[in-house]
Write a protein that holds these residues in place. Structure first.
Motif, PDB file in Angstrom:
ATOM      1  N   PHE A 114     104.624  42.772  25.562  1.00  0.00           N
ATOM      2  CA  PHE A 114     103.620  43.045  24.527  1.00  0.00           C
ATOM      3  C   PHE A 114     102.284  42.375  24.823  1.00  0.00           C
ATOM      4  O   PHE A 114     101.304  42.610  24.130  1.00  0.00           O
ATOM      5  CB  PHE A 114     104.150  42.632  23.158  1.00  0.00           C
ATOM      6  CG  PHE A 114     104.180  41.150  22.875  1.00  0.00           C
ATOM      7  CD1 PHE A 114     104.378  40.221  23.865  1.00  0.00           C
ATOM      8  CD2 PHE A 114     104.021  40.693  21.578  1.00  0.00           C
ATOM      9  CE1 PHE A 114     104.406  38.865  23.593  1.00  0.00           C
ATOM     10  CE2 PHE A 114     104.051  39.339  21.290  1.00  0.00           C
ATOM     11  CZ  PHE A 114     104.238  38.429  22.291  1.00  0.00           C
ATOM     12  N   LYS A 115     102.231  41.550  25.885  1.00  0.00           N
ATOM     13  CA  LYS A 115     100.955  40.962  26.282  1.00  0.00           C
ATOM     14  C   LYS A 115      99.959  42.064  26.654  1.00  0.00           C
ATOM     15  O   LYS A 115      98.747  41.859  26.588  1.00  0.00           O
ATOM     16  CB  LYS A 115     101.139  40.008  27.459  1.00  0.00           C
ATOM     17  CG  LYS A 115     101.904  38.720  27.147  1.00  0.00           C
ATOM     18  CD  LYS A 115     101.160  37.839  26.170  1.00  0.00           C
ATOM     19  CE  LYS A 115     101.690  36.407  26.097  1.00  0.00           C
ATOM     20  NZ  LYS A 115     103.106  36.285  25.774  1.00  0.00           N
ATOM     21  N   ASN A 141     103.769  36.425  31.535  1.00  0.00           N
ATOM     22  CA  ASN A 141     103.447  37.799  31.130  1.00  0.00           C
ATOM     23  C   ASN A 141     101.964  38.049  30.858  1.00  0.00           C
ATOM     24  O   ASN A 141     101.444  39.111  31.182  1.00  0.00           O
ATOM     25  CB  ASN A 141     104.258  38.179  29.887  1.00  0.00           C
ATOM     26  CG  ASN A 141     105.666  38.637  30.235  1.00  0.00           C
ATOM     27  OD1 ASN A 141     105.858  39.400  31.183  1.00  0.00           O
ATOM     28  ND2 ASN A 141     106.654  38.175  29.486  1.00  0.00           N
ATOM     29  N   LYS A 218      97.335  42.508  19.443  1.00  0.00           N
ATOM     30  CA  LYS A 218      98.702  42.208  18.997  1.00  0.00           C
ATOM     31  C   LYS A 218      98.958  42.685  17.567  1.00  0.00           C
ATOM     32  O   LYS A 218     100.074  43.038  17.202  1.00  0.00           O
ATOM     33  CB  LYS A 218      98.959  40.699  19.087  1.00  0.00           C
ATOM     34  CG  LYS A 218      99.042  40.158  20.524  1.00  0.00           C
ATOM     35  CD  LYS A 218     100.464  40.111  21.014  1.00  0.00           C
ATOM     36  CE  LYS A 218     100.602  39.397  22.353  1.00  0.00           C
ATOM     37  NZ  LYS A 218     100.858  37.983  22.243  1.00  0.00           N
ATOM     38  N   ALA A 241     107.870  32.990  18.780  1.00  0.00           N
ATOM     39  CA  ALA A 241     106.519  32.430  18.708  1.00  0.00           C
ATOM     40  C   ALA A 241     106.246  31.400  19.791  1.00  0.00           C
ATOM     41  O   ALA A 241     106.923  30.385  19.898  1.00  0.00           O
ATOM     42  CB  ALA A 241     106.297  31.798  17.339  1.00  0.00           C
ATOM     43  N   GLY A 244     101.640  32.326  19.257  1.00  0.00           N
ATOM     44  CA  GLY A 244     101.717  32.828  17.885  1.00  0.00           C
ATOM     45  C   GLY A 244     100.873  34.045  17.554  1.00  0.00           C
ATOM     46  O   GLY A 244     100.839  34.476  16.399  1.00  0.00           O
ATOM     47  N   GLY A 246     101.267  37.183  17.986  1.00  0.00           N
ATOM     48  CA  GLY A 246     102.000  38.297  17.397  1.00  0.00           C
ATOM     49  C   GLY A 246     102.316  38.036  15.935  1.00  0.00           C
ATOM     50  O   GLY A 246     102.122  38.899  15.076  1.00  0.00           O
ATOM     51  N   LEU A 307     107.802  31.033  25.513  1.00  0.00           N
ATOM     52  CA  LEU A 307     107.922  30.121  24.370  1.00  0.00           C
ATOM     53  C   LEU A 307     107.591  28.678  24.744  1.00  0.00           C
ATOM     54  O   LEU A 307     107.609  27.787  23.887  1.00  0.00           O
ATOM     55  CB  LEU A 307     109.344  30.194  23.785  1.00  0.00           C
ATOM     56  CG  LEU A 307     109.777  31.593  23.336  1.00  0.00           C
ATOM     57  CD1 LEU A 307     111.127  31.538  22.618  1.00  0.00           C
ATOM     58  CD2 LEU A 307     108.727  32.242  22.450  1.00  0.00           C
ATOM     59  N   ALA A 353     114.010  40.347  27.394  1.00  0.00           N
ATOM     60  CA  ALA A 353     113.522  39.042  27.826  1.00  0.00           C
ATOM     61  C   ALA A 353     114.308  37.965  27.065  1.00  0.00           C
ATOM     62  O   ALA A 353     114.773  38.218  25.948  1.00  0.00           O
ATOM     63  CB  ALA A 353     112.037  38.913  27.512  1.00  0.00           C
ATOM     64  N   GLU A 355     113.194  35.692  25.407  1.00  0.00           N
ATOM     65  CA  GLU A 355     112.518  35.546  24.120  1.00  0.00           C
ATOM     66  C   GLU A 355     113.135  36.490  23.087  1.00  0.00           C
ATOM     67  O   GLU A 355     113.336  36.129  21.926  1.00  0.00           O
ATOM     68  CB  GLU A 355     111.019  35.850  24.270  1.00  0.00           C
ATOM     69  CG  GLU A 355     110.231  34.827  25.080  1.00  0.00           C
ATOM     70  CD  GLU A 355     110.234  35.071  26.588  1.00  0.00           C
ATOM     71  OE1 GLU A 355     111.155  35.768  27.086  1.00  0.00           O
ATOM     72  OE2 GLU A 355     109.328  34.553  27.280  1.00  0.00           O
ATOM     73  N   THR A 383     109.929  41.106  22.778  1.00  0.00           N
ATOM     74  CA  THR A 383     108.551  41.081  23.259  1.00  0.00           C
ATOM     75  C   THR A 383     108.390  41.447  24.730  1.00  0.00           C
ATOM     76  O   THR A 383     107.278  41.671  25.186  1.00  0.00           O
ATOM     77  CB  THR A 383     107.965  39.687  23.012  1.00  0.00           C
ATOM     78  OG1 THR A 383     108.971  38.728  23.359  1.00  0.00           O
ATOM     79  CG2 THR A 383     107.593  39.507  21.553  1.00  0.00           C
ATOM     80  N   GLY A 384     109.514  41.471  25.479  1.00  0.00           N
ATOM     81  CA  GLY A 384     109.367  41.787  26.899  1.00  0.00           C
ATOM     82  C   GLY A 384     110.647  42.314  27.513  1.00  0.00           C
ATOM     83  O   GLY A 384     111.739  42.211  26.943  1.00  0.00           O
ATOM     84  N   TYR A 389     112.698  38.080  34.720  1.00  0.00           N
ATOM     85  CA  TYR A 389     113.284  36.765  34.456  1.00  0.00           C
ATOM     86  C   TYR A 389     114.556  36.501  35.255  1.00  0.00           C
ATOM     87  O   TYR A 389     115.213  35.485  35.060  1.00  0.00           O
ATOM     88  CB  TYR A 389     113.630  36.628  32.976  1.00  0.00           C
ATOM     89  CG  TYR A 389     112.448  36.649  32.037  1.00  0.00           C
ATOM     90  CD1 TYR A 389     111.990  35.473  31.448  1.00  0.00           C
ATOM     91  CD2 TYR A 389     111.810  37.836  31.709  1.00  0.00           C
ATOM     92  CE1 TYR A 389     110.927  35.487  30.558  1.00  0.00           C
ATOM     93  CE2 TYR A 389     110.740  37.857  30.816  1.00  0.00           C
ATOM     94  CZ  TYR A 389     110.308  36.677  30.254  1.00  0.00           C
ATOM     95  OH  TYR A 389     109.267  36.686  29.359  1.00  0.00           O
TER      96      TYR A 389
HETATM   97  C1  LIG Z   1     103.877  35.313  25.455  1.00  0.00           C
HETATM   98  C2  LIG Z   1     105.218  35.732  25.046  1.00  0.00           C
HETATM   99  C3  LIG Z   1     105.749  35.366  23.801  1.00  0.00           C
HETATM  100  C4  LIG Z   1     104.996  34.517  22.837  1.00  0.00           C
HETATM  101  O1  LIG Z   1     103.900  35.231  22.333  1.00  0.00           O
HETATM  102  P1  LIG Z   1     102.746  34.506  21.533  1.00  0.00           P
HETATM  103  O2  LIG Z   1     101.842  35.571  21.128  1.00  0.00           O
HETATM  104  O3  LIG Z   1     102.141  33.522  22.463  1.00  0.00           O
HETATM  105  O4  LIG Z   1     103.424  33.840  20.375  1.00  0.00           O
HETATM  106  C5  LIG Z   1     106.994  35.853  23.467  1.00  0.00           C
HETATM  107  N1  LIG Z   1     107.705  36.631  24.304  1.00  0.00           N
HETATM  108  C6  LIG Z   1     107.231  37.003  25.506  1.00  0.00           C
HETATM  109  C7  LIG Z   1     108.075  37.860  26.370  1.00  0.00           C
HETATM  110  C8  LIG Z   1     105.971  36.567  25.917  1.00  0.00           C
HETATM  111  O5  LIG Z   1     105.505  36.947  27.100  1.00  0.00           O
END
Ligand SMILES: *Cc1c(COP(=O)(O)O)cnc(C)c1O
Ligand SMILES: [Zn+2]
Length: 396
Positions: A114-115, A141, A218, A241, A244, A246, A307, A353, A355, A383-384, A389
């Motif tokens: 999501f970056k 990311n 985001k 987070a 943060g 997102g 994270l 991911a 995360e 988020t990914g 990884y």
């Molecule tokens: C950067 C990232 C996060 C954290 O996102 P923030 O916007 O910094 O809170 C979470 N998951 C993944 C896969 C990331 O790349």
């Protein structure tokens, strides 16, 4: 007023200091607020943007153009980011007797996370302001995403990441033509290196929340959650987070949609849960009152690289989101992330991911404690993609 000179769809009107509310010119390039050195928040005039007009628009985050900061469409630097699917996790729902368990799969974005949303927006705005090169401290990311969008925009890219970051992240930056600098330590050490490398200020520093527009990218997740859910919202959203953006962005989107009149009066906003790694949980410490703030927090690396952010600049904004939404902060151990990774893989065919795995394990934990009920509508944010990884995972 400068705004009248633009024939653009964007309703951007102001940038305000998130700490004291002082307004800054939204039509000049800005970084953090000069008054408090805190993040600037973009404000819009919400008139005359009807959700019905979304129907004809393309399936990317740019469908919300009126509430986005890019003034001229020719400045948009896009690789097709956003409008990711919200998947129904029916097998896990059955296993845990849940009435509604969904996952928004941000791993399907360009560059695999999501970056892409934030960096597409930040680089588009950089292009609009005539910037020639960007620099970023990253856990992985964000650096990959920045490299890709800078390549597309014809800008120089300098990426500073921890030496222990998996090779897949480093190498991908290289293939996009970025310069990669490795640093011993975590992202805060990379941020110090960025300062040193960019003393002259010739590059735009696109660190999380140090420029106003990654947040605007985001936040489109929040718009999509509402639109894809047919303007009904989940009861609880779990988000991993780090910096943060997102968490803060999704909440900002909900507030904006209330102003736009897109959410019915009776619609309750979701409780926002911040999920961290037990190895690096500054927000959990502050939220639970064990520290006043994260300024002296020391974190350890985690397999969830995103994270590992020990001192996030957006801490106050995150805490505000948790408080306003009735949310909480919680953390997950390294070994539990692996359990979650396997469970999502085996049951749902998703290779997330770490995360994202943490977010699922947090849902399980909060179902156990009774903070989440089995009949609630639960939305997980993955988020990914897990693919970069591999090096962090145990050898088989
Ligand atoms: C950067 C990232 C996060 C954290 O996102 P923030 O916007 O910094 O809170 C979470 N998951 C993944 C896969 C990331 O790349
Ligand atoms: Zn201020």
């Amino acid at each position: 007023m400068k705004t009248t000179l633009h024939r653009s769809l964007s309703h951007l009107s102001t940038l305000t200091c998130s700490s004291c509310g002082i307004a800054y010119d939204a039509f000049e390039q800005q970084t953090v607020s000069a008054c408090c050195h805190m993040p600037l928040l973009a404000g819009y005039i919400p008139d005359n943007f009807k959700k019905e007009s979304l129907q004809q628009r393309e399936g990317t985050m740019w469908r919300y153009l009126e509430m986005l900061p890019v003034l001229h469409e020719q400045n948009i630097v896009s690789l097709g980011e956003g409008y990711t699917p919200i998947l129904k996790l029916t097998n896990l729902a059955k296993k845990y007797e849940l009435s509604s368990l969904q996952l928004k799969d941000e791993g399907q974005n360009p560059t695999g996370s999501f970056k892409a949303r934030g960096l597409s927006m930040a680089i588009s705005k950089a292009k609009e302001h005539g910037v020639e090169g960007c620099i970023i401290p990253t856990a992985g990311n964000a650096g990959v995403a920045m490299s890709a969008y800078c390549a597309k925009a014809g800008m120089r890219a300098v990426v500073v990441m921890p030496r222990h970051t998996p090779k897949a992240f480093r190498d991908e930056c290289y293939w996009y033509g970025a310069e990669v600098v490795l640093v011993d330590g975590l992202i805060n050490d990379c941020a110090a290196k960025v300062k040193e490398l960019n003393r002259s200020g010739e590059l735009l520093d696109v660190s999380t929340l140090k420029e106003p527009y990654r947040l605007e990218g985001k936040k489109t997740m929040g718009y999509e959650i509402a639109e894809q859910g047919n303007w009904q919202l989940p009861d609880v959203i779990l988000y991993p987070a780090g910096g943060g953006t997102g968490l803060i962005g999704i909440w900002k989107a909900f507030k904006e949609m209330q102003q736009l009149g897109w959410l019915g009066k009776g619609i309750k906003l979701p409780r926002m849960v911040a999920v961290q790694a037990a190895n690096c949980q500054p927000l959990v410490e502050t939220f639970s009152g064990r520290q006043a703030n994260c300024q002296n927090y020391v974190g350890k690396p985690t397999i969830a690289n995103g994270l590992a952010v020990p001192r996030p600049l957006g801490e106050q904004l995150m805490l505000q989101t948790l408080q306003e939404s009735g949310g909480i902060a919680t953390s997950i151990t390294e070994s539990d992330m692996l359990v979650g990774l396997k469970e999502l893989g085996e049951n749902e065919g998703l290779f997330v991911a770490p995360e994202g795995a943490a977010v699922w394990m947090a849902a399980r934990k909060l179902l156990d404690t009774g903070y989440i009920m089995q009949d609630e509508k639960i939305l997980l944010l993955n988020t990914g993609s897990g693919q970069k990884y591999m090096e962090n995972l145990p050898a088989l």
